[in-house]
Every structure is written in structure tokens, then in C-alpha cells.
Design an enzyme around this catalytic site. Structure first.
Site, mmCIF file in Angstrom:
data_model
loop_
_atom_site.group_PDB
_atom_site.id
_atom_site.type_symbol
_atom_site.label_atom_id
_atom_site.label_comp_id
_atom_site.label_asym_id
_atom_site.label_seq_id
_atom_site.Cartn_x
_atom_site.Cartn_y
_atom_site.Cartn_z
ATOM 1 N N LYS A 176 -11.668 -7.020 -2.416
ATOM 2 C CA LYS A 176 -11.316 -5.708 -3.161
ATOM 3 C C LYS A 176 -9.798 -5.824 -2.959
ATOM 4 C CE LYS A 176 -10.387 -1.367 -2.940
ATOM 5 N NZ LYS A 176 -9.303 -1.449 -3.660
ATOM 6 N N GLU A 249 -5.697 -5.013 10.761
ATOM 7 C CA GLU A 249 -4.324 -5.172 10.500
ATOM 8 C C GLU A 249 -3.833 -3.915 9.824
ATOM 9 O OE1 GLU A 249 -1.131 -5.254 9.963
ATOM 10 O OE2 GLU A 249 -0.877 -6.919 8.671
ATOM 11 N N CYS A 283 4.255 -5.205 6.884
ATOM 12 C CA CYS A 283 3.622 -4.587 7.951
ATOM 13 C C CYS A 283 4.480 -4.613 9.063
ATOM 14 C CB CYS A 283 2.414 -5.009 8.128
ATOM 15 S SG CYS A 283 2.187 -6.813 7.870
ATOM 16 N N GLU A 380 6.038 5.529 10.232
ATOM 17 C CA GLU A 380 6.352 4.555 9.416
ATOM 18 C C GLU A 380 6.867 4.670 7.860
ATOM 19 O OE1 GLU A 380 2.807 1.910 8.349
ATOM 20 O OE2 GLU A 380 3.931 0.099 8.631
HETATM 21 P P1 NDP Z 1 -4.689 1.896 2.261
HETATM 22 O O1 NDP Z 1 -4.892 1.832 3.685
HETATM 23 O O2 NDP Z 1 -5.211 3.380 1.887
HETATM 24 O O3 NDP Z 1 -4.835 1.076 1.299
HETATM 25 C C1 NDP Z 1 -5.378 -0.444 1.752
HETATM 26 C C2 NDP Z 1 -6.331 -0.826 1.189
HETATM 27 O O4 NDP Z 1 -7.617 -0.212 1.651
HETATM 28 C C3 NDP Z 1 -6.705 -0.871 -0.233
HETATM 29 O O5 NDP Z 1 -7.091 -1.786 -1.119
HETATM 30 C C4 NDP Z 1 -7.277 0.651 -0.853
HETATM 31 O O6 NDP Z 1 -7.650 0.873 -2.090
HETATM 32 C C5 NDP Z 1 -8.291 0.524 0.268
HETATM 33 N N1 NDP Z 1 -8.906 1.563 0.635
HETATM 34 C C6 NDP Z 1 -8.423 2.873 0.594
HETATM 35 N N2 NDP Z 1 -9.512 3.722 0.979
HETATM 36 C C7 NDP Z 1 -10.499 2.945 1.334
HETATM 37 C C8 NDP Z 1 -11.706 3.387 1.987
HETATM 38 N N3 NDP Z 1 -12.071 4.598 2.329
HETATM 39 N N4 NDP Z 1 -12.540 2.285 2.314
HETATM 40 C C9 NDP Z 1 -12.263 0.998 1.974
HETATM 41 N N5 NDP Z 1 -11.066 0.877 1.503
HETATM 42 C C10 NDP Z 1 -10.085 1.681 1.372
HETATM 43 O O7 NDP Z 1 -2.889 2.157 2.069
HETATM 44 P P2 NDP Z 1 -2.188 3.093 1.091
HETATM 45 O O8 NDP Z 1 -2.119 2.100 -0.061
HETATM 46 O O9 NDP Z 1 -2.711 4.349 0.983
HETATM 47 O O10 NDP Z 1 -0.696 2.807 1.690
HETATM 48 C C11 NDP Z 1 -0.628 3.972 2.961
HETATM 49 C C12 NDP Z 1 0.336 3.657 3.902
HETATM 50 O O11 NDP Z 1 -0.350 2.265 4.415
HETATM 51 C C13 NDP Z 1 1.574 2.963 3.551
HETATM 52 O O12 NDP Z 1 2.791 4.214 3.340
HETATM 53 C C14 NDP Z 1 1.814 2.140 4.702
HETATM 54 O O13 NDP Z 1 2.393 2.655 5.628
HETATM 55 C C15 NDP Z 1 0.713 1.325 5.251
HETATM 56 N N6 NDP Z 1 0.282 0.038 4.915
HETATM 57 C C16 NDP Z 1 0.392 -0.767 5.472
HETATM 58 C C17 NDP Z 1 0.160 -2.106 5.139
HETATM 59 C C18 NDP Z 1 -0.047 -3.227 6.051
HETATM 60 O O14 NDP Z 1 0.414 -4.418 5.539
HETATM 61 N N7 NDP Z 1 -0.460 -3.131 7.132
HETATM 62 C C19 NDP Z 1 0.107 -2.333 3.776
HETATM 63 C C20 NDP Z 1 -0.148 -1.156 2.821
HETATM 64 C C21 NDP Z 1 -0.072 -0.088 3.183
HETATM 65 P P3 NDP Z 1 -6.808 1.484 -3.151
HETATM 66 O O15 NDP Z 1 -5.300 0.891 -2.910
HETATM 67 O O16 NDP Z 1 -7.138 0.872 -4.255
HETATM 68 O O17 NDP Z 1 -6.906 2.920 -2.640
#
Ligand code: NDP
Length: 476
Positions: A176, A249, A283, A380
Site C-alpha cells: 500500500k 523504519e 528519514c 522531527e
Molecule cells: P504515516 O506513518 O501515517 O504514513 C506512512 C504510511 O502508513 C502511509 O502509507 C500511510 O497511509 C500508512 N498508514 C497510516 N495509518 C495507518 C494505519 N493505521 N495502518 C496501516 N498503515 C497506515 O506518516 P504521515 O504521512 O502521517 O507523516 C507523519 C510523520 O511521519 C511525518 O511528519 C514524518 O515526521 C514521519 N515520516 C517518516 C518517514 C520515514 O521515512 N521514516 C516517511 C514519512 C513520514 P496514508 O499516507 O495513506 O495515510
């Protein structure tokens, strides 16, 4: 307006409900994405389940050869996919500046390389013990069906990190993508699934609810997640209920420590891109910079020159070095952290003001006169803002690096590698780079400690993490 489709069991499928994917540089709608229903999530998992025994039973050499074909398919479509990354995610299309700092074309090249490497690695049987009476062999078996949940910052590359080792080891996958960057990922999977047997690689799309439905499915055998700590914790709770292993991660708040003997001019470019690669939405980007009193002003001056020289704009235009922030949620978070820093008396060296307009543009922002405990340092930012914190003794800088409950990466900058190595070994992080930051490599294990997650990706350790050991113990 084109509606894009998921790949399930080798077929392209749409959904009655769709949502728009938007260009962060212009605000325009790029296309429509299916919102997978819970039945469609179950169908995708069932397809992966049905395909898995046949995929795992193929000779290893055949799976490796098919993955090499996947790499060729990515290469053959590299410009098409790179343009999707730029339009949907925002990073500049080409390499930036004389160092060709990674943009969207790099992301697609990375997809190719991070496919070739796991496809080339061997997973030999290891002999754990042998004497005159017995021989104990450790074989590597796939888990079964892997659920992969990818984020929006390096949408195609991170999906590849999750997909390819899983497939190489004989698992099948349901992926996904993030709802913010679905089209490029769905298109990449459509292209690479053409060279794979049906059901081996499937996608579902939608928001967090679709991700939750996927990880809750009791036919999932392993979860690969990259994203926020909060979502990771929710997924880990589901995984605990179903007793499913996970690789997490979860990002971090990487400290970069400049030692007093560093040369500000020599390190400035590396520090700059260590912090601002992909507009800081990486990240393992440097998110807090600790600089000694003797070098503070010189380092700030060098970084300011670079920040002000980098053209910001739509990444499709040649010469643009800095694109927009990928989504409004992240943009608002960055603004709120900078405003909080200003309200508490920090100095904005450059940037610090919204540019306005339809795109999510926010300038490279350097912040000084700030200390541990302020929100911009402790949270972050995941955006184009860097707090620069002055320190007087190295022990206190190390304590600062270690005081937060995250530990993905960190870096130490010095003219003396041995001195830097001593400092590096005292930092709590999965990777500590010396005189570079965030320079990952497909052969080198990468993962976090503390709340930055668990498990590693890349290299032989990453490949092993999508397998489970089976011991064959023979009496002699
Ligand atoms: P999320 O952790 O919410 O999103 C990452 C993935 O998880 C997306 O595909 C999201 O879907 C999905 N997701 C969301 N809720 C669920 C759930 N309950 N069960 C399974 N999958 C789920 O990150 P955000 O986009 O909200 O970003 C928030 C913060 O995360 C950022 O501000 C940043 O600090 C951090 N971040 C870190 C990353 C990294 O590389 N480690 C990458 C991105 C963000 P969908 O997007 O469709 O909601």
C-alpha cells in the site's frame, strides 16, 4: 482526468470510490486513485496467498533472473517513472549542482540498483554445527505473504526496498503506497508486475484505513513498514495481536556533530545536503546540527551562502535544486515549528517565511540561538529547516545527540577520522556517518534503534530479515 488502477493477481483493478493525487508544486490534480474496499484488500491478500507456494517453489536462480528482468523494466521506463516522482512527490527531476545531488532520476536509478543487488545476493545454507555425530544446517525460508506499507518521501524507492528482498526470498507481497504519492507507485508496480507471475506482487490504495485493513488481515505473515513512530506503534500493536513479525523504519531526529577541528568550508556542502536532501523529507537526514563555539559563526555563514544560492521551484524545471514540501499536513507542521522557535526568541538566519502561492513552497531555513528542549530541536521537522545548536564541550554534544528517544542516523564531522570514530561509537543510532550524512548503500544494513524502529534493510542482513531460519538437523 485519468483514473489509475491497482494490480491484483496480474490484473488491473479500479474501485468505485476514488481520490485525487495532487502536484505539491502547483496544487493541480494529477489523476484519480482507487480507494480499495475491504473486500479488495482481502482479494489482494488472497491472491498473494495463492501465488506464494508456487513462487517459493521456483528454483532460486529463476526468481533471481525474474528480478533482474524487473530491474530492466524499471530502467526501460525510467524517465516516465522519474517524471511521476517529481510531479507527485516534488523532488527535482535531475541531479542538482556539480555533485549531482539525488533527485527523481536518482530515485528511479536507485530502484534499479536496489533490485539488482538483492537479486544478486546469495543466501547459502549455513552449517551451524558439525561433528562426528551430527550436522545442523540453517536454511532460509520465506515467511509467506508480506504486507508492505510505504511513505510519501521516497515513494518508489522505499517501496522497492520492501518489495524486492521479500520477493527474492520467496515471499509474495501486497503493497500500500501513501495516499499522497500513489500514482507513481501504482504505475511502477503495473510495469514490473508484467514480468512477474500473477499474484506475486499486488497493490491496494487508499488512506490509513486501507493500510490498517491490510495489516489486520490474518493471512499476513510479515509486515514491512516505513513511516511515523505513531503509525508504526499502531501497526506493531496489530502485529502483536496476530503474532506477526515486523520490520519498522520509523524515522528519527538525526544529530550531526561538528567537532572543533573540522574545516567549515570543506564540510559545508556535505552538511547542507545531509540536512536538505529531498527538502529535508528524508528519514535519515541531519535534523539537528551541533556546532562548537569556535566554528559556530563560520559554519552558519557557509550554510547560509549555500541556502541562498539554491533555486527553489517546480522540480520539472531544469536547474531547480529545492522543490516543495510534499503535502499540506507536513507544510503546516514545518510552519508551526518555525513559528514556535521565533516566538521563543530564536534567530532566523535565512528563510523562515511562507512563499505563498498554490504550491507548498517553504524556503531553506537556518535557525540559530536555539537549544535542546525547544520544539524545533526535539520534534522531527521532516522539512527544509535546520536548527543549529552551539556547544562548548564534546561530551555535552554527545549527550544532546543521545537525549531523545530516537536513533536512526547521526554524523560526526572532523579532520581527524580516529577522533570522529571515538565520538561516533558513543552515539546511540543505527548508523553514524563520518564526514557524510544519509549516504545509504544497497550492501550496507540500515535500520534504527530506540523509537526509530527495529530490524534492518539492505545487504545480506536485510535479505535475511524477510526470511525465517529452518534448521535441518541430521544424525550421522
Ligand atoms: P504515516 O506513518 O501515517 O504514513 C506512512 C504510511 O502508513 C502511509 O502509507 C500511510 O497511509 C500508512 N498508514 C497510516 N495509518 C495507518 C494505519 N493505521 N495502518 C496501516 N498503515 C497506515 O506518516 P504521515 O504521512 O502521517 O507523516 C507523519 C510523520 O511521519 C511525518 O511528519 C514524518 O515526521 C514521519 N515520516 C517518516 C518517514 C520515514 O521515512 N521514516 C516517511 C514519512 C513520514 P496514508 O499516507 O495513506 O495515510
Amino acid at each position: 482526468m485519468k483514473t489509475f488502477e491497482n494490480t491484483v493477481n496480474g490484473r488491473l483493478v479500479g474501485s468505485a470510490r476514488t481520490f485525487a493525487s495532487k502536484n505539491p508544486a502547483t496544487g493541480e490534480t494529477l489523476g484519480l486513485v482507487p480507494h480499495s474496499t475491504s473486500e479488495q484488500v482481502a482479494e489482494a491478500v488472497a491472491a498473494a496467498r495463492a501465488a506464494q507456494p508456487g513462487w517459493a517453489a521456483r528454483p532460486d536462480a529463476e526468481r533471481k533472473a525474474l528480478l533482474m528482468k524487473v530491474a530492466e523494466a524499471i530502467k526501460a521506463n525510467n524517465e516516465y517513472l522519474a517524471e511521476w516522482v517529481t510531479r507527485e512527490q516534488g523532488k527535482p527531476l535531475g541531479g542538482v549542482g556539480p555533485d549531482q545531488v539525488p533527485g527523481a532520476r536518482f530515485e528511479i536509478w536507485g530502484c534499479e540498483v536496489w533490485t539488482q543487488v538483492p537479486a544478486s545476493l546469495e543466501l547459502p545454507v549455513e552449517v551451524a554445527f558439525e561433528d562426528d555425530t551430527r550436522r545442523d544446517e540453517v536454511h532460509r525460508k520465506p515467511f509467506g505473504v508480506v504486507a508492505a506499507i510505504a511513505p510519501w518521501n521516497w515513494p518508489l524507492l522505499i517501496a522497492i526496498w520492501q518489495i524486492i528482498p521479500s520477493l527474492r526470498a520467496g515471499n509474495t507481497v501486497v503493497l500500500k503506497p501513501s495516499e499522497y504519492t500513489s500514482i507513481g507507485t501504482l504505475e511502477m508496480v503495473r510495469i514490473i508486475a508484467e514480468v512477474l507471475p500473477p499474484g506475486v506482487l499486488n497493490t491496494v490504495s487508499g488512506g490509513g484505513d486501507v493500510g490498517a485493513a491490510l495489516v489486520e488481515n490474518t493471512d499476513i505473515d510479515k509486515i514491512m513498514f516505513t513511516g511515523s513512530t505513531a503509525t508504526g506503534a499502531r501497526i506493531a500493536a496489530t502485529a502483536a495481536r496476530n503474532l506477526v513479525p515486523t520490520t519498522m523504519e520509523l524515522g528519527g531526529n538525526d544529530a550531526a556533530i561538528v567537532l572543533p577541528d573540522a574545516d567549515p568550508k570543506a564540510i559545508a556542502m556535505g552538511l547542507f545536503w545531509g540536512a536538505f536532501l529531498n527538502m529535508g523529507q528524508t528519514c535519515a537526514a541531519a535534523k539537528r546540527l551541533y556546532v562548537p563555539d569556535n566554528l559556530h559563526d563560520a559554519v552558519v555563514a557557509e550554510l547560509k551562502v549555500l541556502a541562498e544560492a539554491m533555486p527553489m521551484g517546480n522540480g520539472m524545471e531544469p536547474g531547480v535544486a529545492i522543490g516543495p514540501i510534499q503535502n499540506r499536513m507536513q507544510f503546516d507542521k514545518v510552519v508551526s515549528l518555525v513559528e514556535d522557535a521565533k516566538a521563543h526568541g530564536a534567530t532566523i538566519v535565512c528563510g523562515g517565511k511562507e512563499t505563498g502561492g498554490a504550491g507548498n513552497f517553504y524556503p531553506i531555513t537556518l535557525v540559530t540561538g536555539i537549544a535542546d528542549g525547544s520544539r524545533l530541536v526535539d520534534e522531527e521537522q521532516f522539512g527544509p529547516v535546520l536548527p543549529i545548536i552551539r556547544y562548548s564541550d564534546v561530551d555535552s554534544a554527545i549527550a544532546s545527540a543521545n537525549r531523545l528517544d530516537v536513533g536512526l542516523g547521526a554524523s560526526v564531522w572532523s579532520s581527524d577520522i580516529e577522533k570522529a570514530r571515538t565520538v561516533a561509537s558513543r552515539i546511540q543510532a543505527g548508523t553514524v556517518w563520518i564526514n557524510q550524512h544519509g549516504t545509504i548503500h544497497p550492501m550496507v544494513p540500515f535500520g534504527g534503534v530506540k523509537s526509530s524502529g527495529w530490524g534492518v534493510e539492505f545487504g545480506i542482513d536485510g535479505l535475511k530479515s524477510v526470511t525465517q531460519p529452518q534448521v535441518i538437523s541430521v544424525k550421522k
